[in-house]
Design a protein around this motif. Structure first.
Motif: not given
Length: 120
Positions: A78-83
């Motif tokens: 999730i964090i990777n996709r947000i960035f």
């Protein structure tokens, strides 16, 4: 600098290492906080200049629908996709909670918390 929080995103998914978790699934709660410079949208009143929390919610729901053994793994995705998708986000914190986990006791939830800053 500012923060946007999306709290208590509720989803049902099949994360976990136990066979019954993979088949039946469990209920999850996701809480998300992102840091971004919100000075410009606070003046302009334009959605295009801020972090759209609808986009954040969609990322969470889509990634939670992809099965993982560990909550740590889905949280990092999730964090990777947000960035990747929202370049104005400078830092993020995510909490992924499994409600009523099957751990042999009366436990309301277990939670994994990950924090990250945008890679430079």
């Amino acid at each position: 600098m500012g923060k946007i929080r999306v709290n208590n995103i509720r989803v049902h998914s099949n994360h976990g290492c136990l066979k019954e978790e993979m088949l039946i699934g469990s209920d999850y709660r996701v809480d998300l906080e992102v840091h971004a410079n919100l000075s410009r949208p606070s003046q302009s009143d334009k959605l295009s200049e801020t972090v759209d929390y609808v986009h954040l919610n969609n990322i969470v729901k889509e990634e939670m629908a992809i099965r993982s053994n560990l909550l740590e793994h889905v949280a990092k995705r999730i964090i990777n996709r947000i960035f990747l998708e929202i370049e104005s986000v400078l830092a993020a914190e995510i909490q992924v909670s499994k409600i009523n986990p099957p751990i042999g006791g009366d436990v309301e939830s277990v939670t994994v918390v990950l924090e990250a800053k945008r890679p430079t």
